[in-house]
Write a protein that holds these residues in place. Structure first.
Motif, PDB file in Angstrom:
ATOM      1  N   THR A 153       0.833  -1.210   0.000  1.00  0.00           N
ATOM      2  CA  THR A 153       0.000   0.000   0.000  1.00  0.00           C
ATOM      3  C   THR A 153       0.860   1.250   0.000  1.00  0.00           C
ATOM      4  O   THR A 153       0.587   2.210  -0.736  1.00  0.00           O
ATOM      5  CB  THR A 153      -0.937   0.001   1.220  1.00  0.00           C
ATOM      6  N   GLU A 154       1.896   1.268   0.830  1.00  0.00           N
ATOM      7  CA  GLU A 154       2.789   2.427   0.887  1.00  0.00           C
ATOM      8  C   GLU A 154       3.368   2.735  -0.492  1.00  0.00           C
ATOM      9  O   GLU A 154       3.451   3.895  -0.907  1.00  0.00           O
ATOM     10  CB  GLU A 154       3.932   2.168   1.872  1.00  0.00           C
ATOM     11  N   ARG A 157       0.455   3.702  -3.374  1.00  0.00           N
ATOM     12  CA  ARG A 157      -0.176   5.018  -3.279  1.00  0.00           C
ATOM     13  C   ARG A 157       0.677   6.097  -3.956  1.00  0.00           C
ATOM     14  O   ARG A 157       0.148   7.070  -4.479  1.00  0.00           O
ATOM     15  CB  ARG A 157      -0.534   5.395  -1.840  1.00  0.00           C
ATOM     16  N   HIS A 166      -6.401   7.651  -4.240  1.00  0.00           N
ATOM     17  CA  HIS A 166      -5.821   7.587  -2.905  1.00  0.00           C
ATOM     18  C   HIS A 166      -5.894   6.154  -2.394  1.00  0.00           C
ATOM     19  O   HIS A 166      -6.881   5.455  -2.611  1.00  0.00           O
ATOM     20  CB  HIS A 166      -6.566   8.512  -1.938  1.00  0.00           C
ATOM     21  N   THR A 168      -4.955   3.801   1.244  1.00  0.00           N
ATOM     22  CA  THR A 168      -4.560   3.874   2.642  1.00  0.00           C
ATOM     23  C   THR A 168      -4.716   2.518   3.314  1.00  0.00           C
ATOM     24  O   THR A 168      -5.426   1.640   2.822  1.00  0.00           O
ATOM     25  CB  THR A 168      -5.408   4.923   3.395  1.00  0.00           C
ATOM     26  N   PRO A 231      -6.591  11.162   2.581  1.00  0.00           N
ATOM     27  CA  PRO A 231      -6.341  10.229   3.694  1.00  0.00           C
ATOM     28  C   PRO A 231      -4.859  10.063   3.997  1.00  0.00           C
ATOM     29  O   PRO A 231      -3.995  10.233   3.132  1.00  0.00           O
ATOM     30  CB  PRO A 231      -6.937   8.910   3.181  1.00  0.00           C
ATOM     31  N   LYS A 232      -4.577   9.714   5.233  1.00  0.00           N
ATOM     32  CA  LYS A 232      -3.204   9.439   5.658  1.00  0.00           C
ATOM     33  C   LYS A 232      -2.749   8.094   5.079  1.00  0.00           C
ATOM     34  O   LYS A 232      -3.527   7.340   4.504  1.00  0.00           O
ATOM     35  CB  LYS A 232      -3.135   9.398   7.185  1.00  0.00           C
ATOM     36  N   VAL A 233      -1.465   7.790   5.277  1.00  0.00           N
ATOM     37  CA  VAL A 233      -0.923   6.512   4.806  1.00  0.00           C
ATOM     38  C   VAL A 233      -1.427   5.365   5.674  1.00  0.00           C
ATOM     39  O   VAL A 233      -1.802   4.306   5.181  1.00  0.00           O
ATOM     40  CB  VAL A 233       0.620   6.529   4.821  1.00  0.00           C
ATOM     41  N   HIS A 234      -1.424   5.576   6.988  1.00  0.00           N
ATOM     42  CA  HIS A 234      -1.788   4.521   7.936  1.00  0.00           C
ATOM     43  C   HIS A 234      -2.819   5.014   8.942  1.00  0.00           C
ATOM     44  O   HIS A 234      -2.744   6.157   9.404  1.00  0.00           O
ATOM     45  CB  HIS A 234      -0.557   4.046   8.728  1.00  0.00           C
ATOM     46  N   TYR A 235      -3.742   4.138   9.293  1.00  0.00           N
ATOM     47  CA  TYR A 235      -4.665   4.356  10.404  1.00  0.00           C
ATOM     48  C   TYR A 235      -4.645   3.107  11.279  1.00  0.00           C
ATOM     49  O   TYR A 235      -4.501   1.987  10.774  1.00  0.00           O
ATOM     50  CB  TYR A 235      -6.094   4.592   9.910  1.00  0.00           C
TER      51      TYR A 235
END
Length: 267
Positions: A153-154, A157, A166, A168, A231-235
């Motif tokens: 995913t990193e 994206r 996007h 995440t 959205p951020k990379v990680h939640y």
């Protein structure tokens, strides 16, 4: 604005909770199941999809595009658990876990990316696990498959950002779902070198799931991400100590963190 949303593994557990919540919020949700005809209580439509079968994935995506004209959000939620001493887990079960937890989401992303590029928009949410941030005893394969999806995913994206897409990760902790009953358990072998420590750890893991958080917490978190422009990379979603364990891994010396985990699992 109402969105067209695809959730893999939407017939039970976290996926079902997310689908029901997003439906209530006015979105058009399509869940998936390997056998949707067996599900009679779904509050949103289910399409046939097996994440281990590329043709099945492509057919499901084509069906949704034909019905709704687009796909705005994909939630890669389908996954399976696996436990056992690595030495005693059949290699076939290790490969099956990666087919579901890692290669399956990759094939889903490959199937939807052309549509999202043509729309110049889209959001892909990969459901990973807090276990994917660390190697956990007797959950080595599960940690590895979810950790691999985090890294994919990193990278991805960055590859698709220029197309308005996007991607995440959302890493849940322990939630009260039926994942424990569906996971592959390497059998406890009488006289095995791992019999006692694995048996104790397996019991602890099942207790954590049974006393886990309400899956609606994941649904609320996913909805907030969908409403977020960038959205951020990680939640991470879970109780404080589960999320804090990731912080500790980052700041503690490796051997200190390893000792902390071994104490936790009484190894």
């Amino acid at each position: 604005m109402s969105k067209i949303i695809l959730i893999t593994g939407g017939s039970s557990g976290i996926g079902k909770s997310i689908g029901e919540y997003l439906t209530l919020k006015g979105h058009t949700v399509y869940g998936t199941s390997r056998n949707p005809e067996r599900i009679s209580d779904s509050k949103f439509p289910l399409v046939a999809l097996d994440v281990r079968n590329r043709e099945s994935i492509q057919n499901a995506v084509a069906e949704i595009i034909k019905k709704s004209g687009r796909i705005d959000v994909v939630i890669n939620n389908a996954g399976v658990g696996i436990t056992g001493p690595l030495e005693e887990i059949p290699t076939s079960e290790i490969k099956n876990n990666f087919e579901t937890n890692f290669f399956g989401p990759i094939e889903v992303m490959k199937a939807v990316l052309p549509q999202m590029r043509s729309q110049k928009s889209g959001l892909i949410i990969n459901i990973t696990s807090i276990a994917g941030y660390m190697g956990l005893p007797y959950r080595s394969v599960y940690s590895a498959s979810k950790g691999a999806l985090e890294l994919i995913t990193e990278a991805l994206r960055m590859e698709v950002k220029e197309f308005g897409i996007h991607i995440t990760n959302v890493a849940p902790g322990d939630f009260a779902t039926n994942i424990a009953s569906g996971r592959f358990h390497a059998p406890l072998i009488k006289g095995s070198a791992y019999e006692k420590p694995y048996g104790n750890t397996l019991k602890m893991m099942d207790e954590h799931v049974n006393s886990g958080s309400n899956p609606n917490e994941m649904a609320i978190a996913i909805h907030k991400i969908i409403e977020t422009p960038v959205p951020k990379v990680h939640y991470k979603v879970g109780v404080f100590m589960q999320k804090f364990s990731i912080v500790l891994k980052r700041i503690l010396p490796d051997k200190v963190y390893e000792k902390m985990l071994m104490n936790h699992y009484k190894l």
